[in-house]
Motif scaffolding. Structure first.
Motif, short mmCIF file in Angstrom:
data_model
loop_
_atom_site.label_atom_id
_atom_site.label_comp_id
_atom_site.label_asym_id
_atom_site.label_seq_id
_atom_site.Cartn_x
_atom_site.Cartn_y
_atom_site.Cartn_z
N PHE A 1 8.07 2.10 6.03
CA PHE A 1 9.42 2.66 5.90
C PHE A 1 10.16 2.05 4.71
N LEU A 2 10.11 0.72 4.60
CA LEU A 2 10.86 0.04 3.55
C LEU A 2 10.30 0.33 2.16
N ALA A 3 8.97 0.39 2.06
CA ALA A 3 8.33 0.51 0.74
C ALA A 3 8.75 1.76 -0.02
N PRO A 4 8.60 2.97 0.54
CA PRO A 4 9.00 4.15 -0.23
C PRO A 4 10.48 4.18 -0.59
N LEU A 5 11.33 3.63 0.31
CA LEU A 5 12.76 3.59 0.01
C LEU A 5 13.03 2.76 -1.24
N ILE A 6 12.49 1.54 -1.24
CA ILE A 6 12.72 0.63 -2.37
C ILE A 6 11.97 1.09 -3.61
N ILE A 7 10.69 1.40 -3.43
CA ILE A 7 9.86 1.80 -4.58
C ILE A 7 10.33 3.15 -5.13
N GLY A 8 10.78 4.04 -4.26
CA GLY A 8 11.29 5.33 -4.73
C GLY A 8 12.51 5.18 -5.61
N LEU A 9 13.43 4.29 -5.21
CA LEU A 9 14.61 4.03 -6.03
C LEU A 9 14.22 3.42 -7.37
N VAL A 10 13.31 2.45 -7.34
CA VAL A 10 12.89 1.78 -8.56
C VAL A 10 12.22 2.77 -9.51
N VAL B 1 11.40 11.74 -3.93
CA VAL B 1 10.26 12.27 -3.17
C VAL B 1 9.61 11.21 -2.28
N PRO B 2 9.42 9.95 -2.76
CA PRO B 2 8.78 8.95 -1.89
C PRO B 2 9.52 8.69 -0.58
N TYR C 1 0.82 -1.22 0.00
CA TYR C 1 0.00 0.00 0.00
C TYR C 1 0.85 1.26 0.00
N TYR C 2 1.81 1.34 0.91
CA TYR C 2 2.61 2.56 1.01
C TYR C 2 3.57 2.71 -0.15
N GLY C 3 4.04 1.60 -0.70
CA GLY C 3 4.88 1.70 -1.89
C GLY C 3 4.11 2.28 -3.07
N MET C 4 2.87 1.81 -3.26
CA MET C 4 2.06 2.29 -4.36
C MET C 4 1.62 3.74 -4.15
N THR C 5 1.12 4.05 -2.95
CA THR C 5 0.63 5.40 -2.71
C THR C 5 1.75 6.44 -2.72
N ALA C 6 2.97 6.02 -2.41
CA ALA C 6 4.10 6.96 -2.41
C ALA C 6 4.40 7.49 -3.81
N ILE C 7 4.05 6.72 -4.85
CA ILE C 7 4.36 7.15 -6.22
C ILE C 7 3.12 7.42 -7.06
N LEU C 8 1.93 7.19 -6.51
CA LEU C 8 0.72 7.24 -7.34
C LEU C 8 0.46 8.64 -7.90
#
Length: 467
Positions: free
Chosen positions: A161-170, A290-291, A29-36
């Motif tokens: 915490f982990l999701a935006p870090l990983i998803i932001g880099l990707v 930004v994420p 959820y947080y990985g997706m919403t961080a970049i949506l």
């Protein structure tokens, strides 16, 4: 309702399984919403959809809002037909499917199908995933139940915490290729959605394998089955006076919590847009994605929560005693009001210019996230345990869904409000939200005594142990 009994020390294995499952659901959820919103507003050459800000933030608001509306339906299905375990597994699978539709689809129709699938999946998962934790403990085991909800909140924030870090880099730096004409073609958003889907499907697989042995009968059958008469029909007992009072207290608190989450959800909309365009994110030649700012909230939660817990314990040993739930929540709203005040200072530091070459310092947005996080810790962790304890037992999962309804309204309001930054500017929106939070904080503090009477003195003493 069946509970797991056993030794007083430690937590049952089912609790750790739920923490693992919730961690991956929150990662998705947080990985997706961080970049949506960034995905919606990025132009086509950057792999986005090219939406304007108002359309993007409104769509985001309605999406996240309906995620918190459907748990009411999911909670009702869990209580009456499916049971919590089945709802958790179904929810995880549907969310994973939605993430992979976002990964594979190139059309607007695919976008809406994906978002609707994720919304339905969250409806199945959310109320059951939260409420089943409280059901793992005997009715009188308040101390371990409260500790369990604190640990569960840590799992939530670890995933967040982990999701935006990983998803932001990707999304920002990886999985990009150069086209024939020399232009950069980004695949980051699409691959990021696949990462989100893979995470929650991993959680679903582990849950399916271990739930029979770890959770046993807890959450396996619908609660309604334990309220049936000899004729097989569900016994519909009216709420007692005490239950009605507690429900009334919950509904009043929900109004204030809705305002709080409306402000908090600016992290994913107006804060994200402001950080992208008007904050100097460069550190040692590296531009912070930004994420990552949403990860800042999560890591602050993990580090500040123990300190705040020590403060609550020390207060409980004084003559005045621990702070009551309404007081803690009003304090949380006050702290978030200060956070928005810092965002106003950030805008003023650049003279409110719309020139993207003029950037604000990182210190402002970092300070805002600090105050917002402390405010969140004063309000949010007590909420789930409070609802699990105060809600009528036969409607436990349904009322947990109703508790999440505050985020339904908050997300919609938040998305609409963020869209007005395009017309009125960030300073006006940030200052307006900060003033509203201050007014609501004072109002909730004024209502603290009537609310405690509605909760019941005995329940109040139990709830106050939550820190």
């Amino acid at each position: 309702m069946t509970t797991v009994t056993g030794k007083k020390e430690g937590h049952p294995k089912g609790f750790w399984l739920m923490c693992f499952t919730i961690l991956w659901e929150r990662f998705s959820y947080y990985g997706m919403t961080a970049i949506l919103v960034l995905f919606f507003t990025a132009n086509l050459t950057q792999g986005g959809l090219g939406m304007d800000v108002k359309t993007a933030t409104s769509l985001f608001g309605f999406f996240t809002g309906f995620i918190y509306l459907t748990p009411i339906i999911g909670g009702w299905l869990a209580d009456n037909y499916l049971g919590q375990q089945k709802c958790i597994f179904i929810g995880c699978v549907l969310i994973g499917i939605g993430d992979f539709i976002l990964f594979g689809s190139q059309s607007q129709t695919g976008l809406y199908v994906a978002l609707i699938t994720i919304i339905i999946g969250n409806g199945f998962f959310k109320a059951s995933g939260t409420n089943i934790i409280g059901n793992l403990y005997p009715k009188g085991d308040t101390a371990r139940k409260d500790a369990a909800y604190s640990l569960q909140y840590t799992a939530v924030n670890l995933g967040a915490f982990l999701a935006p870090l990983i998803i932001g880099l990707v999304a920002d730096n990886l999985f990009s290729v150069v086209g024939r004409d020399g232009s950069i073609i980004f695949y980051g958003y699409k691959v990021a959605f696949a990462f989100c889907g893979g995470g929650i499907l991993l959680g679903a697989f582990v849950f399916k394998m271990l739930a029979p042995g770890y959770l046993k009968e807890v959450g396996r059958d619908p609660i309604a089955r334990s309220h049936k008469g000899k004729d097989g029909k569900v016994i519909k007992e009216p709420l007692t006076k005490s239950e009605k009072d507690k429900v009334c207290a919950l509904l009043i608190i929900c109004v204030f919590v809705t305002v709080f989450w409306t402000a908090f959800n600016q992290s994913y909309t107006s804060f994200a847009l402001y950080a992208r365009d008007f904050v100097d994110r460069g550190v040692g030649g590296f531009d912070i994605p930004v994420p990552w700012f949403t990860s800042l909230n999560s890591i602050l939660c993990v580090t500040i929560a123990p300190v705040l817990g020590i403060i609550w314990i020390k207060l409980s040993k004084t003559k005045r005693g621990d702070l009551s739930i309404p007081v803690k929540m009003s304090l949380g709203m006050l702290l978030m009001s200060l956070g928005f005040g810092i965002m106003v200072l950030s805008v003023l530091s650049t003279n409110g210019t719309s020139d993207p070459s003029v950037k604000a310092g990182l210190i402002f947005i970092t300070g805002t996230y600090f105050f917002n996080t402390v405010g969140e810790l004063c309000l949010s962790p007590v909420g789930n345990a409070m609802v699990n304890r105060l809600a009528p037992a036969k409607y436990a999962t349904l009322f947990m869904g109703l508790w999440f309804l505050t985020n339904f309204f908050a997300s919609i309001f938040s998305g609409i409000i963020a869209g007005f930054t395009q017309n009125f500017g960030f300073s006006t929106i940030f200052s307006g939200i900060g003033i509203l939070l201050l007014i609501m904080s004072v109002s909730l503090f004024s209502l603290r005594k009537p609310l405690l009477r509605l909760m019941g003195e005995g329940e109040r003493e139990a709830v106050l142990k939550k820190a």
